[in-house]
Motif scaffolding. Sequence first.
Motif, mmCIF file in Angstrom:
data_model
loop_
_atom_site.group_PDB
_atom_site.id
_atom_site.type_symbol
_atom_site.label_atom_id
_atom_site.label_comp_id
_atom_site.label_asym_id
_atom_site.label_seq_id
_atom_site.Cartn_x
_atom_site.Cartn_y
_atom_site.Cartn_z
ATOM 1 N N HIS A 9 -15.081 -4.356 -6.843
ATOM 2 C CA HIS A 9 -13.990 -5.130 -7.514
ATOM 3 C C HIS A 9 -13.062 -4.231 -8.442
ATOM 4 N N ASP A 10 -13.225 -3.116 -8.732
ATOM 5 C CA ASP A 10 -12.524 -2.264 -9.360
ATOM 6 C C ASP A 10 -11.162 -2.144 -8.579
ATOM 7 N N VAL A 11 -10.266 -1.904 -9.479
ATOM 8 C CA VAL A 11 -8.590 -1.995 -8.887
ATOM 9 C C VAL A 11 -8.115 -0.595 -9.187
ATOM 10 N N LEU A 12 -7.697 0.248 -8.118
ATOM 11 C CA LEU A 12 -6.791 1.575 -8.102
ATOM 12 C C LEU A 12 -5.584 1.448 -7.640
ATOM 13 N N GLY A 13 -4.641 2.024 -8.206
ATOM 14 C CA GLY A 13 -3.247 1.963 -7.652
ATOM 15 C C GLY A 13 -2.505 3.397 -7.878
ATOM 16 N N ARG A 14 -1.513 3.686 -7.113
ATOM 17 C CA ARG A 14 -0.840 5.109 -7.616
ATOM 18 C C ARG A 14 0.670 4.276 -8.178
ATOM 19 N N VAL A 15 0.715 4.791 -9.207
ATOM 20 C CA VAL A 15 1.824 4.144 -10.094
ATOM 21 C C VAL A 15 3.043 5.165 -10.322
ATOM 22 N N GLY A 16 2.968 6.238 -9.823
ATOM 23 C CA GLY A 16 3.858 7.034 -10.068
ATOM 24 C C GLY A 16 3.805 8.376 -9.206
ATOM 25 N N GLY A 17 4.586 9.419 -9.259
ATOM 26 C CA GLY A 17 4.383 10.742 -8.515
ATOM 27 C C GLY A 17 2.906 11.004 -8.306
ATOM 28 N N ASP A 18 2.334 11.621 -9.385
ATOM 29 C CA ASP A 18 0.903 11.925 -9.600
ATOM 30 C C ASP A 18 0.136 11.185 -10.296
ATOM 31 N N GLU A 19 0.586 9.961 -10.480
ATOM 32 C CA GLU A 19 -0.139 9.130 -11.592
ATOM 33 C C GLU A 19 -0.680 7.972 -10.999
ATOM 34 N N PHE A 20 -2.063 7.778 -11.389
ATOM 35 C CA PHE A 20 -2.740 6.648 -10.826
ATOM 36 C C PHE A 20 -3.379 6.030 -12.063
ATOM 37 N N MET A 21 -3.626 4.602 -11.769
ATOM 38 C CA MET A 21 -3.976 3.755 -12.554
ATOM 39 C C MET A 21 -5.226 2.996 -11.953
ATOM 40 N N LEU A 22 -6.395 2.723 -13.081
ATOM 41 C CA LEU A 22 -7.631 2.339 -12.466
ATOM 42 C C LEU A 22 -8.065 1.175 -13.703
ATOM 43 N N LEU A 23 -8.579 0.068 -12.861
ATOM 44 C CA LEU A 23 -8.747 -1.066 -13.979
ATOM 45 C C LEU A 23 -10.118 -1.283 -13.443
ATOM 46 N N LEU A 24 -11.233 -1.434 -14.602
ATOM 47 C CA LEU A 24 -12.647 -1.413 -14.250
ATOM 48 C C LEU A 24 -12.933 -2.783 -15.225
ATOM 49 N N ILE A 74 0.755 -1.269 -0.018
ATOM 50 C CA ILE A 74 0.077 0.093 -0.007
ATOM 51 C C ILE A 74 0.837 1.142 -0.003
ATOM 52 N N ASP A 75 0.505 2.127 -0.870
ATOM 53 C CA ASP A 75 1.005 3.793 -0.669
ATOM 54 C C ASP A 75 0.582 4.185 0.590
ATOM 55 N N MET A 76 1.661 4.635 1.274
ATOM 56 C CA MET A 76 1.007 5.085 2.593
ATOM 57 C C MET A 76 0.528 6.626 2.743
ATOM 58 N N LEU A 77 0.936 7.259 1.598
ATOM 59 C CA LEU A 77 0.436 8.845 1.361
ATOM 60 C C LEU A 77 -1.144 8.445 1.138
ATOM 61 N N THR A 78 -1.634 7.869 0.224
ATOM 62 C CA THR A 78 -2.682 7.803 -0.549
ATOM 63 C C THR A 78 -3.744 6.622 0.019
ATOM 64 N N GLN A 79 -3.156 5.815 0.689
ATOM 65 C CA GLN A 79 -3.793 4.465 1.148
ATOM 66 C C GLN A 79 -4.367 3.527 -0.078
ATOM 67 N N VAL A 80 -3.722 3.501 -1.170
ATOM 68 C CA VAL A 80 -4.123 2.714 -2.113
ATOM 69 C C VAL A 80 -2.981 1.863 -2.662
ATOM 70 N N PRO A 81 -3.010 0.638 -3.441
ATOM 71 C CA PRO A 81 -2.195 -0.037 -3.750
ATOM 72 C C PRO A 81 -1.057 0.688 -4.586
ATOM 73 N N ASN A 82 0.292 0.230 -4.025
ATOM 74 C CA ASN A 82 1.518 0.779 -4.801
ATOM 75 C C ASN A 82 1.502 0.079 -6.270
ATOM 76 N N ARG A 83 2.504 0.504 -7.212
ATOM 77 C CA ARG A 83 2.452 -0.119 -8.509
ATOM 78 C C ARG A 83 2.724 -1.377 -8.710
ATOM 79 N N ARG A 84 3.505 -2.070 -7.538
ATOM 80 C CA ARG A 84 3.700 -3.337 -7.738
ATOM 81 C C ARG A 84 2.591 -4.263 -7.327
ATOM 82 N N HIS A 85 1.800 -3.629 -6.392
ATOM 83 C CA HIS A 85 0.688 -4.511 -5.890
ATOM 84 C C HIS A 85 -0.647 -4.319 -6.867
#
Length: 411
Positions: A304-319, A237-248
Amino acid sequence: MFAGDSFTVHFPTVLMLSVLVMGSAAALMSFFGANQRVYRGYGWWVAAMWLAAAGGALQWLRPVWPGAVVGANLLVLAWPVLVVTGLRRFYNRDRLPASVAVDLLTLSLCYLPWLAAWASPAFQLGRSITFATALLALHSYAAWFIARLEDFGGSRTLKALALVMIAQALVPLLAAAQPLITGAIAVPGHTLLTPWVVLSTMVAMLFTVHLCLVLTHERTERDLRETQRQLRILADIDMLTQVPNRRHFEELAGAAIGGAAARAVLMLFDIDHFKRINDSLGHALGDEALRLVARCTRETLRTHDVLGRVGGDEFMLLLPGTNVDEALLVADRVTTRIDEEHRSGRIPLHLSLSFGVVDVTAGETLESAQHRADLALYEAKRQGRRRAVQAHQRNGNTVFAESRPLGLEPL
């Protein structure tokens, strides 16, 4: 020893062996506590065992020193109170019944009547009855305390400990009542001091010690599991945003894409002009912006949607199970929600997001879909930001659809 065809037990020998066993158990507990991690309260359980052994030793000295019974019975009666004191320290973070003052008052109210009966030799049977009643009251109090602990309902160990406390008082009570049942008139003052009472008391005390050690072991295992859980969170988990980090995120999204027969949409998005926010307004406000985007996105998604922080201000979302039109509605809801936060005055700056959107094709890898989403995000930036652009494949080439503006109109 054997006498004819009957079997008799030499009481002083039984008492001496009991004292040696309890002293050995106390020594082992002390050694364990000195060499292993223990918790608050363990020291009280060790003290209870040492004092119980000392009480037995004083009882053994009773034939040559009758007054030793005063201290011996005090130590025996103090046993359940010392166990309760250890439990108070062990569960010090919980809401506990009664108080230490109540513990001491209960011990005093049980011991002093026996002391008064002991000082009056005219009524010897009263000594035994009073002492047995005091044992019953103190062990019942300890059982009540254990049953009121917050962990009692889910802990077999605490339930067993409560039962042992009750059983530990019943044997002396039955021994004291036996003369009344049999109709005896003249009863010696040491009615309770039979080999079977001593042996049963010793076994109950040892079993209590075992259960206290089990509680310590269970706490250690629970702490270990909690530590492992926290380590997994730190790793995933990315501690700042509390969403999965890139690896997870890639683990979760890869599993979702690989295991789902239905279509899925992948969106890559970031905060427009985020570097300018950090440079002009400070990193603290930049961190607040990241937390806001993550929170508004999470509150918009399905379970069941998947959200993650994958970079500095970049987020990725799988629906999963979503088409592009539905995904664009999700992007618009996220942006609108952020706009409403700004208009309500809850955040001091106006944020906008840009989205790159791709329809994950059958058999496509997550890496390939991410690459196309990245191209679409750059196209959204090129077209003026605050918009979503879809990228799809046509004859092996990436083609961009018409962009779609997002969110409310800026004030």
